[in-house]
Design a protein around this motif. Sequence first.
Motif, PDB file in Angstrom:
ATOM      1  N   MET A   1      82.451   9.526 107.287  1.00 34.06           N
ATOM      2  CA  MET A   1      82.862  10.617 108.143  1.00 34.06           C
ATOM      3  C   MET A   1      83.226  11.799 107.249  1.00 34.06           C
ATOM      4  O   MET A   1      84.016  11.674 106.321  1.00 34.06           O
ATOM      5  N   ASN A   2      82.665  12.936 107.531  1.00 42.14           N
ATOM      6  CA  ASN A   2      82.892  14.133 106.732  1.00 42.14           C
ATOM      7  C   ASN A   2      83.513  15.214 107.618  1.00 42.14           C
ATOM      8  O   ASN A   2      82.826  15.855 108.394  1.00 42.14           O
ATOM      9  N   ILE A   3      84.820  15.399 107.494  1.00 42.44           N
ATOM     10  CA  ILE A   3      85.533  16.379 108.308  1.00 42.44           C
ATOM     11  C   ILE A   3      86.109  17.447 107.391  1.00 42.44           C
ATOM     12  O   ILE A   3      86.759  17.136 106.401  1.00 42.44           O
ATOM     13  N   LYS A   4      85.834  18.694 107.731  1.00 47.73           N
ATOM     14  CA  LYS A   4      86.411  19.794 106.971  1.00 47.73           C
ATOM     15  C   LYS A   4      87.453  20.480 107.846  1.00 47.73           C
ATOM     16  O   LYS A   4      87.171  20.912 108.949  1.00 47.73           O
ATOM     17  N   ALA A   5      88.667  20.561 107.333  1.00 49.11           N
ATOM     18  CA  ALA A   5      89.748  21.190 108.083  1.00 49.11           C
ATOM     19  C   ALA A   5      90.529  22.107 107.163  1.00 49.11           C
ATOM     20  O   ALA A   5      90.613  21.853 105.962  1.00 49.11           O
ATOM     21  N   LEU A   6      91.084  23.166 107.704  1.00 45.96           N
ATOM     22  CA  LEU A   6      91.906  24.066 106.913  1.00 45.96           C
ATOM     23  C   LEU A   6      93.267  23.471 106.634  1.00 45.96           C
ATOM     24  O   LEU A   6      93.888  23.749 105.614  1.00 45.96           O
ATOM     25  N   GLU A   7      93.744  22.657 107.577  1.00 47.46           N
ATOM     26  CA  GLU A   7      95.015  21.970 107.389  1.00 47.46           C
ATOM     27  C   GLU A   7      95.027  20.691 108.204  1.00 47.46           C
ATOM     28  O   GLU A   7      94.285  20.540 109.160  1.00 47.46           O
ATOM     29  N   TRP A   8      95.900  19.775 107.811  1.00 46.58           N
ATOM     30  CA  TRP A   8      96.074  18.500 108.494  1.00 46.58           C
ATOM     31  C   TRP A   8      97.495  18.459 109.007  1.00 46.58           C
ATOM     32  O   TRP A   8      98.430  18.831 108.307  1.00 46.58           O
ATOM     33  N   ASN A   9      97.673  18.007 110.243  1.00 42.34           N
ATOM     34  CA  ASN A   9      98.988  18.008 110.882  1.00 42.34           C
ATOM     35  C   ASN A   9      99.302  16.655 111.496  1.00 42.34           C
ATOM     36  O   ASN A   9      98.397  15.918 111.884  1.00 42.34           O
ATOM     37  N   PHE A  10     100.589  16.382 111.597  1.00 42.06           N
ATOM     38  CA  PHE A  10     101.055  15.330 112.475  1.00 42.06           C
ATOM     39  C   PHE A  10     102.392  15.762 113.044  1.00 42.06           C
ATOM     40  O   PHE A  10     103.058  16.632 112.506  1.00 42.06           O
ATOM     41  N   ALA A  11     102.757  15.140 114.158  1.00 40.46           N
ATOM     42  CA  ALA A  11     103.973  15.550 114.866  1.00 40.46           C
ATOM     43  C   ALA A  11     105.118  14.599 114.540  1.00 40.46           C
ATOM     44  O   ALA A  11     104.948  13.390 114.531  1.00 40.46           O
ATOM     45  N   LYS A  12     106.284  15.193 114.311  1.00 39.60           N
ATOM     46  CA  LYS A  12     107.489  14.395 114.094  1.00 39.60           C
ATOM     47  C   LYS A  12     108.362  14.373 115.340  1.00 39.60           C
ATOM     48  O   LYS A  12     109.398  13.730 115.359  1.00 39.60           O
ATOM     49  N   GLY A  13     107.935  15.069 116.388  1.00 42.57           N
ATOM     50  CA  GLY A  13     108.703  15.117 117.623  1.00 42.57           C
ATOM     51  C   GLY A  13     107.798  15.157 118.842  1.00 42.57           C
ATOM     52  O   GLY A  13     106.613  15.447 118.738  1.00 42.57           O
ATOM     53  N   ILE A  14     108.389  14.835 119.984  1.00 42.80           N
ATOM     54  CA  ILE A  14     107.665  14.828 121.256  1.00 42.80           C
ATOM     55  C   ILE A  14     108.507  15.569 122.296  1.00 42.80           C
ATOM     56  O   ILE A  14     109.703  15.315 122.429  1.00 42.80           O
ATOM     57  N   SER A  29      95.765  18.809 102.621  1.00 44.98           N
ATOM     58  CA  SER A  29      94.728  17.791 102.486  1.00 44.98           C
ATOM     59  C   SER A  29      95.030  16.590 103.370  1.00 44.98           C
ATOM     60  O   SER A  29      96.189  16.299 103.706  1.00 44.98           O
ATOM     61  N   ARG A  30      93.983  15.904 103.730  1.00 46.20           N
ATOM     62  CA  ARG A  30      94.112  14.698 104.547  1.00 46.20           C
ATOM     63  C   ARG A  30      94.923  13.642 103.808  1.00 46.20           C
ATOM     64  O   ARG A  30      95.765  12.963 104.390  1.00 46.20           O
ATOM     65  N   ALA A  31      94.670  13.505 102.519  1.00 49.31           N
ATOM     66  CA  ALA A  31      95.367  12.500 101.715  1.00 49.31           C
ATOM     67  C   ALA A  31      96.883  12.731 101.713  1.00 49.31           C
ATOM     68  O   ALA A  31      97.659  11.775 101.819  1.00 49.31           O
ATOM     69  N   GLU A  32      97.307  13.984 101.597  1.00 45.96           N
ATOM     70  CA  GLU A  32      98.740  14.304 101.625  1.00 45.96           C
ATOM     71  C   GLU A  32      99.350  13.931 102.977  1.00 45.96           C
ATOM     72  O   GLU A  32     100.450  13.371 103.034  1.00 45.96           O
ATOM     73  N   ALA A  33      98.654  14.249 104.055  1.00 46.91           N
ATOM     74  CA  ALA A  33      99.161  13.944 105.394  1.00 46.91           C
ATOM     75  C   ALA A  33      99.290  12.439 105.595  1.00 46.91           C
ATOM     76  O   ALA A  33     100.302  11.956 106.115  1.00 46.91           O
ATOM     77  N   ILE A  34      98.284  11.696 105.165  1.00 49.84           N
ATOM     78  CA  ILE A  34      98.326  10.242 105.304  1.00 49.84           C
ATOM     79  C   ILE A  34      99.445   9.651 104.454  1.00 49.84           C
ATOM     80  O   ILE A  34     100.180   8.768 104.906  1.00 49.84           O
ATOM     81  N   LYS A  35      99.608  10.149 103.256  1.00 43.90           N
ATOM     82  CA  LYS A  35     100.664   9.647 102.367  1.00 43.90           C
ATOM     83  C   LYS A  35     102.046   9.849 102.998  1.00 43.90           C
ATOM     84  O   LYS A  35     102.885   8.944 102.984  1.00 43.90           O
ATOM     85  N   GLU A  36     102.289  11.026 103.562  1.00 41.43           N
ATOM     86  CA  GLU A  36     103.585  11.302 104.193  1.00 41.43           C
ATOM     87  C   GLU A  36     103.765  10.459 105.458  1.00 41.43           C
ATOM     88  O   GLU A  36     104.845   9.922 105.706  1.00 41.43           O
ATOM     89  N   ALA A  37     102.723  10.311 106.244  1.00 50.58           N
ATOM     90  CA  ALA A  37     102.806   9.486 107.451  1.00 50.58           C
ATOM     91  C   ALA A  37     103.091   8.028 107.083  1.00 50.58           C
ATOM     92  O   ALA A  37     103.899   7.360 107.735  1.00 50.58           O
TER      93      ALA A  37
END
Length: 62
Positions: A1-14, A29-37
């Motif tokens: 899967m090849n996805i190009k994104a300017l930024e990667w996000n996840f939510a800490k609240g709902i 980067s995707r790797a940074e987002a996954i590492k933090e998640a």
Amino acid sequence: MNIKALEWNFAKGICSLGGCDTEKVSFTSRAEAIKEAERLTKEGLEPEVGYPCPSCMQDYYA
């Protein structure tokens, strides 16, 4: 899967009214987002249901 994104996000609240994602955390980067998640998951932290987001609050009180 090849996805190009300017930024990667996840939510800490709902949003408590509409279930919207709040308290978004952005990464370059995707790797940074996954590492933090993964870190948050290992610590047992989950997204917190908190205050209503401005959009839902406007709809609710309109």
